[in-house]
Design an enzyme around this catalytic site. Structure first.
Site, mmCIF file in Angstrom:
data_model
loop_
_atom_site.group_PDB
_atom_site.id
_atom_site.type_symbol
_atom_site.label_atom_id
_atom_site.label_comp_id
_atom_site.label_asym_id
_atom_site.label_seq_id
_atom_site.Cartn_x
_atom_site.Cartn_y
_atom_site.Cartn_z
ATOM 1 N N GLY A 46 0.831 -1.196 0.000
ATOM 2 C CA GLY A 46 0.000 0.000 0.000
ATOM 3 C C GLY A 46 0.862 1.240 0.000
ATOM 4 O O GLY A 46 2.068 1.183 0.286
ATOM 5 N N GLN A 51 2.577 9.967 1.954
ATOM 6 C CA GLN A 51 3.939 9.423 2.040
ATOM 7 C C GLN A 51 4.849 9.927 0.918
ATOM 8 O O GLN A 51 6.062 9.830 1.027
ATOM 9 C CB GLN A 51 3.909 7.883 2.024
ATOM 10 C CG GLN A 51 3.256 7.283 3.261
ATOM 11 C CD GLN A 51 3.123 5.789 3.142
ATOM 12 O OE1 GLN A 51 2.183 5.292 2.541
ATOM 13 N NE2 GLN A 51 4.072 5.054 3.685
ATOM 14 N N CYS A 91 5.892 -0.330 7.450
ATOM 15 C CA CYS A 91 5.513 0.925 6.793
ATOM 16 C C CYS A 91 6.697 1.383 5.958
ATOM 17 O O CYS A 91 7.834 1.396 6.453
ATOM 18 C CB CYS A 91 5.150 1.984 7.839
ATOM 19 S SG CYS A 91 4.681 3.565 7.117
ATOM 20 N N LEU A 92 6.409 1.753 4.706
ATOM 21 C CA LEU A 92 7.492 2.184 3.820
ATOM 22 C C LEU A 92 8.119 3.491 4.304
ATOM 23 O O LEU A 92 9.239 3.813 3.922
ATOM 24 C CB LEU A 92 6.972 2.327 2.385
ATOM 25 C CG LEU A 92 6.418 1.029 1.773
ATOM 26 C CD1 LEU A 92 5.844 1.281 0.385
ATOM 27 C CD2 LEU A 92 7.488 -0.063 1.722
ATOM 28 N N HIS A 133 -4.524 1.241 7.701
ATOM 29 C CA HIS A 133 -3.175 1.812 7.805
ATOM 30 C C HIS A 133 -3.037 3.012 6.848
ATOM 31 O O HIS A 133 -2.502 4.060 7.233
ATOM 32 C CB HIS A 133 -2.169 0.700 7.462
ATOM 33 C CG HIS A 133 -0.735 1.096 7.459
ATOM 34 N ND1 HIS A 133 0.179 0.611 8.377
ATOM 35 C CD2 HIS A 133 -0.015 1.909 6.631
ATOM 36 C CE1 HIS A 133 1.378 1.117 8.122
ATOM 37 N NE2 HIS A 133 1.292 1.902 7.061
ATOM 38 N N GLU A 134 -3.552 2.866 5.621
ATOM 39 C CA GLU A 134 -3.398 3.946 4.618
ATOM 40 C C GLU A 134 -4.313 5.125 4.932
ATOM 41 O O GLU A 134 -3.914 6.281 4.739
ATOM 42 C CB GLU A 134 -3.659 3.410 3.200
ATOM 43 C CG GLU A 134 -2.786 2.243 2.759
ATOM 44 C CD GLU A 134 -1.296 2.459 2.937
ATOM 45 O OE1 GLU A 134 -0.845 3.619 2.943
ATOM 46 O OE2 GLU A 134 -0.570 1.459 3.105
ATOM 47 N N HIS A 137 -2.680 7.229 7.364
ATOM 48 C CA HIS A 137 -1.684 8.139 6.757
ATOM 49 C C HIS A 137 -2.368 9.424 6.285
ATOM 50 O O HIS A 137 -1.846 10.520 6.488
ATOM 51 C CB HIS A 137 -0.998 7.477 5.556
ATOM 52 C CG HIS A 137 0.189 6.616 5.909
ATOM 53 N ND1 HIS A 137 1.263 7.086 6.631
ATOM 54 C CD2 HIS A 137 0.487 5.328 5.596
ATOM 55 C CE1 HIS A 137 2.172 6.107 6.761
ATOM 56 N NE2 HIS A 137 1.716 5.036 6.145
HETATM 57 O O1 K1U Z 1 1.732 2.373 3.955
HETATM 58 C C1 K1U Z 1 2.779 1.770 3.823
HETATM 59 O O2 K1U Z 1 3.800 2.229 4.276
HETATM 60 C C2 K1U Z 1 2.811 0.444 3.108
HETATM 61 C C3 K1U Z 1 2.811 -0.733 4.048
HETATM 62 C C4 K1U Z 1 1.388 -1.232 4.192
HETATM 63 C C5 K1U Z 1 1.100 -2.224 5.266
HETATM 64 C C6 K1U Z 1 1.814 -3.385 5.419
HETATM 65 C C7 K1U Z 1 1.502 -4.293 6.407
HETATM 66 C C8 K1U Z 1 0.474 -4.054 7.257
HETATM 67 C C9 K1U Z 1 -0.218 -2.886 7.115
HETATM 68 C C10 K1U Z 1 0.083 -1.980 6.123
HETATM 69 C C11 K1U Z 1 3.721 -1.807 3.476
HETATM 70 O O3 K1U Z 1 3.513 -2.251 2.395
HETATM 71 S S1 K1U Z 1 5.059 -2.333 4.421
HETATM 72 C C12 K1U Z 1 5.820 -3.608 3.413
HETATM 73 C C13 K1U Z 1 5.072 -4.890 3.397
HETATM 74 O O4 K1U Z 1 4.184 -5.106 4.189
HETATM 75 C C14 K1U Z 1 5.375 -5.913 2.385
HETATM 76 C C15 K1U Z 1 6.477 -5.829 1.596
HETATM 77 C C16 K1U Z 1 6.737 -6.814 0.661
HETATM 78 C C17 K1U Z 1 5.910 -7.871 0.504
HETATM 79 C C18 K1U Z 1 4.814 -7.991 1.313
HETATM 80 C C19 K1U Z 1 4.541 -7.003 2.247
HETATM 81 ZN ZN ZN Z 2 2.657 3.215 6.141
#
Ligand code: K1U
Ligand code: ZN
Length: 167
Positions: A46, A51, A91-92, A133-134, A137
């Protein structure tokens, strides 16, 4: 398309409350496409416009294994929340930090799609977690704010140090 720079915690701009999108036009669709490319490249499931330092209510999500189910949500609103689920979130904008967060297990939400059409949907599991989560944000909230003050302070110090080292 273009890869966008992702703001990193504790950047203050992550606490900006995003404004509603009045008109879904080509500029919004281009930003959504760039956000999707950035999310897939990261990789993540996401990304919220907040972000990438655009403070408008736009998110992209793809929780599918094959990365072929892109959801573009414009002006998303969570209408109903049911149940509780504890899941390890990342979270990225908070690289390298993974912590358990409790959220609603099931949600009902309303949004507009990339042509401005309003639709409603229900979600559970990872999709429900990701939408919450989004949307957080867009409201200027980062997932670490669900953690204790002590954990937040430790995460902040670690990331500030990491960012100084990569400057
Ligand atoms: O909003 C963001 O920063 C993105 C975030 C979203 C999220 C992940 C997990 C739980 C809730 C919300 C991410 O994508 S973090 C990276 C991640 O979860 C992932 C990366 C590679 C493959 C699978 C998952
Ligand atoms: Zn995030």
């Amino acid at each position: 398309m273009a890869l966008l720079k992702i703001l990193q915690y504790p950047d203050k701009r992550l606490h900006t409350v995003a404004k509603p999108i009045a008109t879904v036009d080509e500029e919004i669709r281009r930003l959504a496409a760039d956000m999707a490319e950035t999310m897939y490249a990261a990789p993540g499931v996401g990304l919220a416009a907040t972000q990438v330092d655009r403070h408008i209510r736009l998110i992209v999500i793809d929780v599918s294994e094959e990365k072929n189910r892109l959801l573009t949500l414009i002006n998303p609103v969570i209408l109903e929340r049911d149940g509780e689920i504890v899941h390890e979130e990342g979270c990225l904008s908070v690289p390298g930090i993974y912590e358990n967060v409790t959220r609603a297990e099931h949600i009902k939400a309303r949004a507009q799609d990339s042509v401005g059409q309003t639709f409603e949907f229900e979600a559970e599991g990872l999709l429900a977690i990701c939408v919450q989560h989004e949307v957080d944000h867009l409201d200027g909230k980062v997932f670490v704010e669900y953690l204790s003050r002590l954990k937040q302070d430790r995460i902040r110090s670690k990331l500030v140090k990491q960012q100084r080292e990569t400057m």
